[in-house]
Design a protein around this motif. Sequence first.
Motif, short mmCIF file in Angstrom:
data_model
loop_
_atom_site.label_atom_id
_atom_site.label_comp_id
_atom_site.label_asym_id
_atom_site.label_seq_id
_atom_site.Cartn_x
_atom_site.Cartn_y
_atom_site.Cartn_z
N PRO A 125 0.84 -1.20 0.00
CA PRO A 125 0.00 0.00 0.00
C PRO A 125 0.87 1.25 0.00
O PRO A 125 1.89 1.30 0.67
N PHE A 126 0.47 2.24 -0.77
CA PHE A 126 1.22 3.49 -0.83
C PHE A 126 0.58 4.49 0.13
O PHE A 126 -0.55 4.32 0.58
N ARG A 127 1.34 5.53 0.45
CA ARG A 127 0.89 6.53 1.41
C ARG A 127 0.78 7.90 0.74
O ARG A 127 1.37 8.13 -0.31
N LEU A 128 0.06 8.76 1.39
CA LEU A 128 -0.14 10.11 0.88
C LEU A 128 1.18 10.81 0.59
O LEU A 128 1.35 11.41 -0.47
N GLN A 129 2.13 10.71 1.50
CA GLN A 129 3.41 11.40 1.30
C GLN A 129 4.15 10.85 0.08
O GLN A 129 4.83 11.59 -0.61
N GLN A 130 4.02 9.56 -0.20
CA GLN A 130 4.67 8.99 -1.38
C GLN A 130 4.08 9.59 -2.65
O GLN A 130 4.81 9.91 -3.58
N ILE A 131 2.77 9.74 -2.70
CA ILE A 131 2.12 10.36 -3.86
C ILE A 131 2.57 11.82 -3.96
O ILE A 131 2.89 12.31 -5.05
N ALA A 132 2.61 12.52 -2.83
CA ALA A 132 3.05 13.92 -2.83
C ALA A 132 4.49 14.03 -3.33
O ALA A 132 4.81 14.94 -4.11
N ASP A 133 5.36 13.12 -2.92
CA ASP A 133 6.76 13.14 -3.36
C ASP A 133 6.86 12.90 -4.87
O ASP A 133 7.67 13.55 -5.55
N VAL A 134 6.07 11.98 -5.39
CA VAL A 134 6.07 11.73 -6.84
C VAL A 134 5.67 12.99 -7.58
O VAL A 134 6.32 13.41 -8.54
N ILE A 135 4.60 13.62 -7.13
CA ILE A 135 4.11 14.82 -7.81
C ILE A 135 5.14 15.95 -7.73
O ILE A 135 5.40 16.64 -8.71
N ALA A 136 5.76 16.11 -6.57
CA ALA A 136 6.76 17.17 -6.41
C ALA A 136 7.98 16.95 -7.30
O ALA A 136 8.65 17.90 -7.67
N SER A 137 8.25 15.70 -7.66
CA SER A 137 9.43 15.39 -8.47
C SER A 137 9.17 15.40 -9.97
O SER A 137 10.10 15.20 -10.76
N LEU A 138 7.93 15.65 -10.38
CA LEU A 138 7.63 15.63 -11.81
C LEU A 138 8.37 16.74 -12.54
O LEU A 138 8.51 17.85 -12.02
N PRO A 139 8.81 16.45 -13.75
CA PRO A 139 9.55 17.47 -14.52
C PRO A 139 8.62 18.57 -15.02
O PRO A 139 7.43 18.37 -15.16
N ARG A 140 9.23 19.71 -15.27
CA ARG A 140 8.47 20.79 -15.91
C ARG A 140 8.18 20.39 -17.34
O ARG A 140 9.00 19.82 -18.01
#
Length: 141
Positions: A125-140
């Motif tokens: 199971p994934f967690r909210l912070q993991q999803i947030a970290d993925v989104i924060a790391s997305l390229p421009r």
Amino acid sequence: MSDASGEQRSAAPRAATGRPLRVLVADDFEPVRTLAVRMLEKLGHHEVSEAADGQEAVQALERAPHDLLLLDLSMPRMSGLDVVRWVNNRPEIGAVLTIVVISASAHDERPTLAELGVSRVLPKPFRLQQIADVIASLPRR
């Protein structure tokens, strides 16, 4: 500050562009889709669509552009790996789409996934912070 689940709340991370993302959650297990949608909405991303299998995922990607695909590997009618290969054969889709695999059994697939252009693997199971970290790391884009 923590929410009811004990997760740390943070400011709603957005992609480096600063705008809400268009996200597709493709998983054949409805509770996983529901959880992912709730997490994404909590993070400020309200343009979230769902697919219950690989064919539905492909249809959704053909209908509208998405920024992020959260993709299960084991789905009926078309596997997650087949969806990734399909995206790789469509540069107009792949150029704007980041693929993140969500899987309970992706450990053995990681080298193959990286070769296919999958950005990251999140274990279930994934967690909210993991999803947030993925989104924060997305390229421009």
